[in-house]
Design a protein around this motif. Structure first.
Motif: not given
Length: 385
Positions: A158-160, A172-175, A195-196, A269-270
């Protein structure tokens, strides 16, 4: 001393000059009036005849839009490749129907920062204003951008959060995106695919030994000689797990995706694979007979108007090379539609059937008679036209 004859000649000459000047002024007045009332004005990439009594004035369109879409003289004149001495910048013709949105989208300071308007841009795309006009401004980026993980770590990391501008999204975030299947009510596109470590981890891995609708990538690739599937496209590919799986097998896949309440293109892209930001309505930007494989899961279904779907499938056929594969993955419809509408429609395109499995979708109840179709189709190697 002048004679009466010479005075009379001068008067006649002045009279004829007056008549000539008056007729020229009258001609100029008439031609100017006619040109003004029925003039050619640039709207989009087309020149259309407009009437002052019925049309909207050019002021309805922002100067930057007109500057981009107006014909530009080529520096060296006539160019045989364009068959023209002008260059026309492509922009969706339907952009002209949404003047308020275009006014907002194309209003910015030249050489400055672009407005934070990702949602506006996407709405224009989905309305058919595609392609959007180019702009002369710099898009926003995160202040403390963090570079992506290196290959191959990036495939399943999971990217930043600092790789995304979050203002357009509910999360507002990947979490938040990873947990929204458990915490968020209501529908969101590809709700659990960020959720990878979840369902994405097993997609297209398990072998299809029992004739089910879940084809495995290795089973699909096995129908062709090793190494002959090299490049392809995934239409509406979510977070590009299909492209990552293929890259692990040395196959290059481009993934089309929209940012439907999530930064799908940034996430793709990440992961080190190529995103393409286009809707399903746009003609595929590939030349005829070039791709080895085209895949689409869930996106191509009965929510698409039937005629549009027919055009789209022919476009898939067009970009595939002879012998290329079309993997129609989990096409959704109801039972009667599959038999009466979609099977004849797909068969009309001209593909050969390599795999064709229909199964019931039972998660909402058998009484709804919902169906999935998974098919592996091949463009004929010979006589594919």
């Amino acid at each position: 001393m002048d004679s009466p004859h010479s005075t009379r000649s001068l008067s006649v000459t002045l009279f004829y000059l007056f008549i000539l000047l008056s007729s020229n002024l009258l001609t100029l007045f008439i031609s100017t009036s006619l040109y003004t009332s029925c003039s050619l004005k640039p709207t989009g990439n087309l020149l259309v005849t407009t009437d002052n009594n019925t049309s909207q004035p050019p002021s309805d369109l922002p100067p930057e839009f007109i500057a981009f879409t107006s014909p530009k003289d080529l520096p060296f004149g006539m160019n045989s490749n364009f068959d023209s001495d002008k260059l026309y910048s492509p922009v969706g013709s339907l952009c002209n129907l949404f003047r308020d949105e275009i006014q907002q989208y194309m209003s910015y300071k030249v050489n400055g920062s672009c407005p934070d308007d990702e949602l506006l841009a996407q709405k224009l795309l989905l309305k058919g204003c595609e392609p959007l006009p180019r702009r002369r401004c710099r898009p926003a980026a995160q202040v403390q951008y963090v570079e992506p993980y290196p290959t191959p770590e990036c495939f399943w990391s999971t990217p930043s959060d600092s790789s995304v501008v979050w203002t357009a999204y509910t999360c507002k975030n990947y979490s938040c995106l990873i947990n929204r299947k458990r915490n968020q009510k209501g529908f969101d596109d590809c709700k659990d695919c960020f959720d990878l470590g979840g369902r994405e981890k097993t997609r297209w891995v398990e072998s299809n030994n029992r004739g089910g609708i879940d084809f495995a990538i290795d089973d699909v690739l096995a129908v062709k000689k090793p190494g002959t599937i090299r490049i392809g496209l995934d239409i509406g590919g979510g977070v590009a797990t299909f492209a990552v799986r293929m890259r692990e097998r040395n196959i290059t896949i481009i993934t089309t995706s929209m940012n439907l309440n999530g930064p799908f293109n940034s996430f793709i892209a990440s992961r080190g694979v190529v995103p393409m930001y286009i809707s399903i309505s746009q003609r595929l930007p590939f030349f005829d007979n070039t791709l080895d494989i085209v895949h689409s899961m869930h996106v191509l279904s009965n929510w698409i108007p039937t005629t549009l779907l027919h055009f789209l499938l022919y476009d898939v056929y067009r970009v595939l090379r002879p012998g290329g594969l079309f993997w129609l993955d989990h096409f959704f419809c109801v039972e009667d539609q599959l038999e009466d509408v979609y099977t004849p429609l797909i068969e009309s395109i001209g593909f050969s059937k390599l795999m064709w499995v229909a199964g019931r979708k039972l998660d909402r109840g058998a009484e709804l008679r919902e169906m999935y179709l998974s098919a592996l189709l091949e463009k004929p190697l010979n006589n594919s036209w």
